[in-house]
Write a protein that holds these residues in place. Sequence first.
Motif, PDB file in Angstrom:
ATOM      1  N   ALA A   7     -56.701-118.950  33.960  1.00 26.74           N
ATOM      2  CA  ALA A   7     -57.992-118.242  33.860  1.00 26.74           C
ATOM      3  C   ALA A   7     -59.119-119.195  33.528  1.00 26.74           C
ATOM      4  O   ALA A   7     -59.038-119.974  32.578  1.00 26.74           O
ATOM      5  CB  ALA A   7     -57.901-117.154  32.787  1.00 26.74           C
ATOM      6  N   THR A  48     -65.750-119.200  28.609  1.00 28.98           N
ATOM      7  CA  THR A  48     -64.416-118.912  29.152  1.00 28.98           C
ATOM      8  C   THR A  48     -63.484-120.130  29.055  1.00 28.98           C
ATOM      9  O   THR A  48     -62.364-120.030  28.564  1.00 28.98           O
ATOM     10  CB  THR A  48     -64.526-118.492  30.636  1.00 28.98           C
ATOM     11  OG1 THR A  48     -65.371-117.358  30.727  1.00 28.98           O
ATOM     12  CG2 THR A  48     -63.158-118.176  31.225  1.00 28.98           C
ATOM     13  N   GLY A  99     -53.782-118.403  40.860  1.00 27.34           N
ATOM     14  CA  GLY A  99     -52.892-117.595  40.017  1.00 27.34           C
ATOM     15  C   GLY A  99     -52.121-116.561  40.832  1.00 27.34           C
ATOM     16  O   GLY A  99     -50.931-116.341  40.604  1.00 27.34           O
ATOM     17  N   GLY A 139     -55.363-115.361  34.436  1.00 25.96           N
ATOM     18  CA  GLY A 139     -56.102-115.577  35.690  1.00 25.96           C
ATOM     19  C   GLY A 139     -55.247-115.361  36.926  1.00 25.96           C
ATOM     20  O   GLY A 139     -55.525-115.904  37.993  1.00 25.96           O
ATOM     21  N   ASP A 166     -55.523-110.806  33.098  1.00 27.82           N
ATOM     22  CA  ASP A 166     -56.753-111.184  33.811  1.00 27.82           C
ATOM     23  C   ASP A 166     -57.871-110.211  33.451  1.00 27.82           C
ATOM     24  O   ASP A 166     -57.659-108.999  33.362  1.00 27.82           O
ATOM     25  CB  ASP A 166     -56.489-111.150  35.329  1.00 27.82           C
ATOM     26  CG  ASP A 166     -57.528-111.913  36.119  1.00 27.82           C
ATOM     27  OD1 ASP A 166     -57.161-112.892  36.790  1.00 27.82           O
ATOM     28  OD2 ASP A 166     -58.727-111.529  36.082  1.00 27.82           O
ATOM     29  N   ALA A 167     -59.070-110.755  33.274  1.00 26.12           N
ATOM     30  CA  ALA A 167     -60.222-109.913  32.904  1.00 26.12           C
ATOM     31  C   ALA A 167     -60.841-109.232  34.122  1.00 26.12           C
ATOM     32  O   ALA A 167     -61.719-108.384  33.972  1.00 26.12           O
ATOM     33  CB  ALA A 167     -61.277-110.771  32.215  1.00 26.12           C
ATOM     34  N   SER A 212     -64.464-121.127  37.769  1.00 26.45           N
ATOM     35  CA  SER A 212     -63.941-122.248  38.556  1.00 26.45           C
ATOM     36  C   SER A 212     -64.920-122.840  39.572  1.00 26.45           C
ATOM     37  O   SER A 212     -64.581-123.819  40.234  1.00 26.45           O
ATOM     38  CB  SER A 212     -62.676-121.800  39.291  1.00 26.45           C
ATOM     39  OG  SER A 212     -63.010-120.895  40.333  1.00 26.45           O
ATOM     40  N   SER A 259     -55.336-127.679  35.052  1.00 22.79           N
ATOM     41  CA  SER A 259     -56.649-128.312  35.048  1.00 22.79           C
ATOM     42  C   SER A 259     -56.945-128.996  36.382  1.00 22.79           C
ATOM     43  O   SER A 259     -56.242-128.775  37.373  1.00 22.79           O
ATOM     44  CB  SER A 259     -56.777-129.281  33.872  1.00 22.79           C
ATOM     45  OG  SER A 259     -58.126-129.674  33.734  1.00 22.79           O
ATOM     46  N   LYS A 285     -63.730-128.053  31.536  1.00 24.74           N
ATOM     47  CA  LYS A 285     -62.286-128.218  31.765  1.00 24.74           C
ATOM     48  C   LYS A 285     -61.776-129.420  30.956  1.00 24.74           C
ATOM     49  O   LYS A 285     -60.681-129.375  30.386  1.00 24.74           O
ATOM     50  CB  LYS A 285     -61.983-128.424  33.259  1.00 24.74           C
ATOM     51  CG  LYS A 285     -62.220-127.201  34.128  1.00 24.74           C
ATOM     52  CD  LYS A 285     -61.326-126.015  33.797  1.00 24.74           C
ATOM     53  CE  LYS A 285     -59.882-126.226  34.168  1.00 24.74           C
ATOM     54  NZ  LYS A 285     -59.077-124.973  33.985  1.00 24.74           N
ATOM     55  N   ALA A 310     -55.105-112.892  38.854  1.00 22.12           N
ATOM     56  CA  ALA A 310     -55.736-112.161  39.963  1.00 22.12           C
ATOM     57  C   ALA A 310     -56.683-113.060  40.754  1.00 22.12           C
ATOM     58  O   ALA A 310     -57.361-112.607  41.675  1.00 22.12           O
ATOM     59  CB  ALA A 310     -56.493-110.941  39.420  1.00 22.12           C
ATOM     60  N   GLY A 311     -56.738-114.336  40.389  1.00 17.46           N
ATOM     61  CA  GLY A 311     -57.588-115.281  41.117  1.00 17.46           C
ATOM     62  C   GLY A 311     -56.821-115.936  42.260  1.00 17.46           C
ATOM     63  O   GLY A 311     -55.687-115.557  42.578  1.00 17.46           O
TER      64      GLY A 311
HETATM   65  P1  NAD Z   1     -60.589-118.314  40.589  1.00 14.61           P
HETATM   66  O1  NAD Z   1     -62.021-118.408  40.236  1.00 14.61           O
HETATM   67  O2  NAD Z   1     -60.205-117.917  41.965  1.00 14.61           O
HETATM   68  O3  NAD Z   1     -59.857-117.292  39.604  1.00 14.61           O
HETATM   69  C1  NAD Z   1     -60.097-117.271  38.222  1.00 14.61           C
HETATM   70  C2  NAD Z   1     -59.387-116.048  37.644  1.00 14.61           C
HETATM   71  O4  NAD Z   1     -59.564-116.075  36.215  1.00 14.61           O
HETATM   72  C3  NAD Z   1     -59.957-114.712  38.142  1.00 14.61           C
HETATM   73  O5  NAD Z   1     -58.914-113.825  38.471  1.00 14.61           O
HETATM   74  C4  NAD Z   1     -60.750-114.195  36.951  1.00 14.61           C
HETATM   75  O6  NAD Z   1     -60.818-112.779  36.891  1.00 14.61           O
HETATM   76  C5  NAD Z   1     -59.949-114.771  35.795  1.00 14.61           C
HETATM   77  N1  NAD Z   1     -60.756-114.913  34.570  1.00 14.61           N
HETATM   78  C6  NAD Z   1     -61.979-115.497  34.462  1.00 14.61           C
HETATM   79  N2  NAD Z   1     -62.415-115.402  33.189  1.00 14.61           N
HETATM   80  C7  NAD Z   1     -61.443-114.760  32.477  1.00 14.61           C
HETATM   81  C8  NAD Z   1     -61.317-114.371  31.127  1.00 14.61           C
HETATM   82  N3  NAD Z   1     -62.281-114.605  30.223  1.00 14.61           N
HETATM   83  N4  NAD Z   1     -60.182-113.749  30.737  1.00 14.61           N
HETATM   84  C9  NAD Z   1     -59.181-113.494  31.642  1.00 14.61           C
HETATM   85  N5  NAD Z   1     -59.273-113.817  32.948  1.00 14.61           N
HETATM   86  C10 NAD Z   1     -60.395-114.448  33.369  1.00 14.61           C
HETATM   87  O7  NAD Z   1     -59.968-119.728  40.188  1.00 14.61           O
HETATM   88  P2  NAD Z   1     -58.895-120.622  40.952  1.00 14.61           P
HETATM   89  O8  NAD Z   1     -59.579-121.383  42.019  1.00 14.61           O
HETATM   90  O9  NAD Z   1     -57.703-119.809  41.245  1.00 14.61           O
HETATM   91  O10 NAD Z   1     -58.546-121.667  39.797  1.00 14.61           O
HETATM   92  C11 NAD Z   1     -57.556-121.347  38.820  1.00 14.61           C
HETATM   93  C12 NAD Z   1     -57.439-122.504  37.830  1.00 14.61           C
HETATM   94  O11 NAD Z   1     -57.098-123.693  38.524  1.00 14.61           O
HETATM   95  C13 NAD Z   1     -58.727-122.806  37.075  1.00 14.61           C
HETATM   96  O12 NAD Z   1     -58.385-123.131  35.750  1.00 14.61           O
HETATM   97  C14 NAD Z   1     -59.295-124.024  37.794  1.00 14.61           C
HETATM   98  O13 NAD Z   1     -60.060-124.816  36.904  1.00 14.61           O
HETATM   99  C15 NAD Z   1     -58.033-124.730  38.211  1.00 14.61           C
HETATM  100  N6  NAD Z   1     -58.130-125.563  39.428  1.00 14.61           N
HETATM  101  C16 NAD Z   1     -58.649-125.031  40.588  1.00 14.61           C
HETATM  102  C17 NAD Z   1     -58.669-125.817  41.736  1.00 14.61           C
HETATM  103  C18 NAD Z   1     -59.226-125.260  43.035  1.00 14.61           C
HETATM  104  O14 NAD Z   1     -59.365-126.024  43.998  1.00 14.61           O
HETATM  105  N7  NAD Z   1     -59.514-123.987  43.156  1.00 14.61           N
HETATM  106  C19 NAD Z   1     -58.177-127.121  41.705  1.00 14.61           C
HETATM  107  C20 NAD Z   1     -57.665-127.621  40.505  1.00 14.61           C
HETATM  108  C21 NAD Z   1     -57.634-126.825  39.372  1.00 14.61           C
END
Ligand code: NAD
Length: 357
Positions: free
Chosen positions: A83, A101, A14, A8, A34-35, A86, A134, A165, A10-11
């Motif tokens: 990944a 996922t 990450g 993940g 990343d997917a 989210s 998480s 999660k 590219a998110g």
């Molecule tokens: P995001 O949605 O911005 O990015 C998710 C990334 O995962 C994307 O690049 C997507 O292409 C990739 N992805 C999704 N499904 C996939 C798969 N099957 N295989 C490979 N790659 C895949 O998410 P984020 O906000 O950056 O969150 C990242 C992590 O942190 C998540 O696990 C989320 O639960 C956790 N988290 C987020 C927050 C927040 O405030 N954003 C807070 C605490 C924890």
Amino acid sequence: MKNVLVTGGAGFIGSNFIRQIIKNEKELRVYNYDALTYAGNLDSLADIAGDPRYQFIQGNICDPEQVASALREHQIDTIVHFAAESHVDRSILGPRQFIETNVMGTFTLLDAARQYWLTEQTFPKESVRFHHVSTDEVFGSLKPGEPAWTEETPYAPNSPYAASKAASDHLVRSYGHTYGLPFTITNCSNNYGPFQFPEKLIPVIILNALEGKPLPVYGDGQQVRDWLHVEDHCEAIHLVLTKGATGSTYNIGGENQPANLSIVETICDILDEIAPSPEHRPRRDLIQFVKDRPGHDRRYDMDTTKISGELGWRPRHTLQQGLLDTVHWYLSHPEWVASIRQKQEYKGWMDANYKSR
Ligand code: NAD
Ligand code: DAU
């Protein structure tokens, strides 16, 4: 740590994490697995794409063969697992993908790591690590006056996202307990900062306010989140990876708990100051209270005593400065924003989530 697979990458979080470790850990090779779902965007890593220690692999965490061959081909000794699906609102309108996922994907990664690291004994056990990223949402919702969540608080997830999660956290723990897989878990509160996908509260409000569009506040806007700058989160993960105790979980939070309405008002005031619009002044007038999120958690609050006491971590950003920097970032990256907002998938999501509110 020599060869790190970041899922993940590219998110939002990450990509910030990869940028930070490429800069700070000169001996590492980093593989971004990343997917590229709707939330994945390689533009977020354009500045480091040419670094010889960085490589992108387009792969799905739910595909056992793809995962196994990435681990083997690049001799991965560390996995940092971001990944996921989210977005809570998307989990309410379409929960299935979250189970696929977040639950099956995490299971697939864990099982591939068990096979490669433990069954095949590729590396000494002390030199491998599965780090699972998480959320605080696994703990549910706090009533006014209830104490902040610690690492011992029982799980009580409320949304399909939070439940998926929680399930993934339990799977990670079980692989440690049953097979001896060396793991760490961090549960973090709401992140904000550069490169956040414009479906989450802060970028939605910044971009709508900039364009004089209504600012959708769910319910009464008195829900409380524990906001943390994404760079502080990434620093905490790095510390846990390098100094955290194997088999431990750590809570991460920002010590900032304003109500949503107050966050929205602050963004309005910042924009009135740095990008005044005679037509929409004050921007607070754009605020619209809309139909609430079903099952909306009321309050989050993380007790970060463990990570600050054991590892000396503390957030560096204040919320006021962090929000100001974030607004500046969105103002100065119109191409990044436009490339997402012009996509049909994004337009379809915004219609599905907001039109009927
Ligand atoms: P995001 O949605 O911005 O990015 C998710 C990334 O995962 C994307 O690049 C997507 O292409 C990739 N992805 C999704 N499904 C996939 C798969 N099957 N295989 C490979 N790659 C895949 O998410 P984020 O906000 O950056 O969150 C990242 C992590 O942190 C998540 O696990 C989320 O639960 C956790 N988290 C987020 C927050 C927040 O405030 N954003 C807070 C605490 C924890
Ligand atoms: O707490 C950590 C979690 O924070 C992460 O695990 C999730 O991945 C991340 O998306 C985030 O979840 P939230 O649901 O808290 O974030 P979101 O930005 O969607 O919403 C923040 C708050 O703002 C929440 O109370 C809902 C509200 N909201 C959100 C949107 C998108 C609004 O009032 N209006 C909106 O348009």
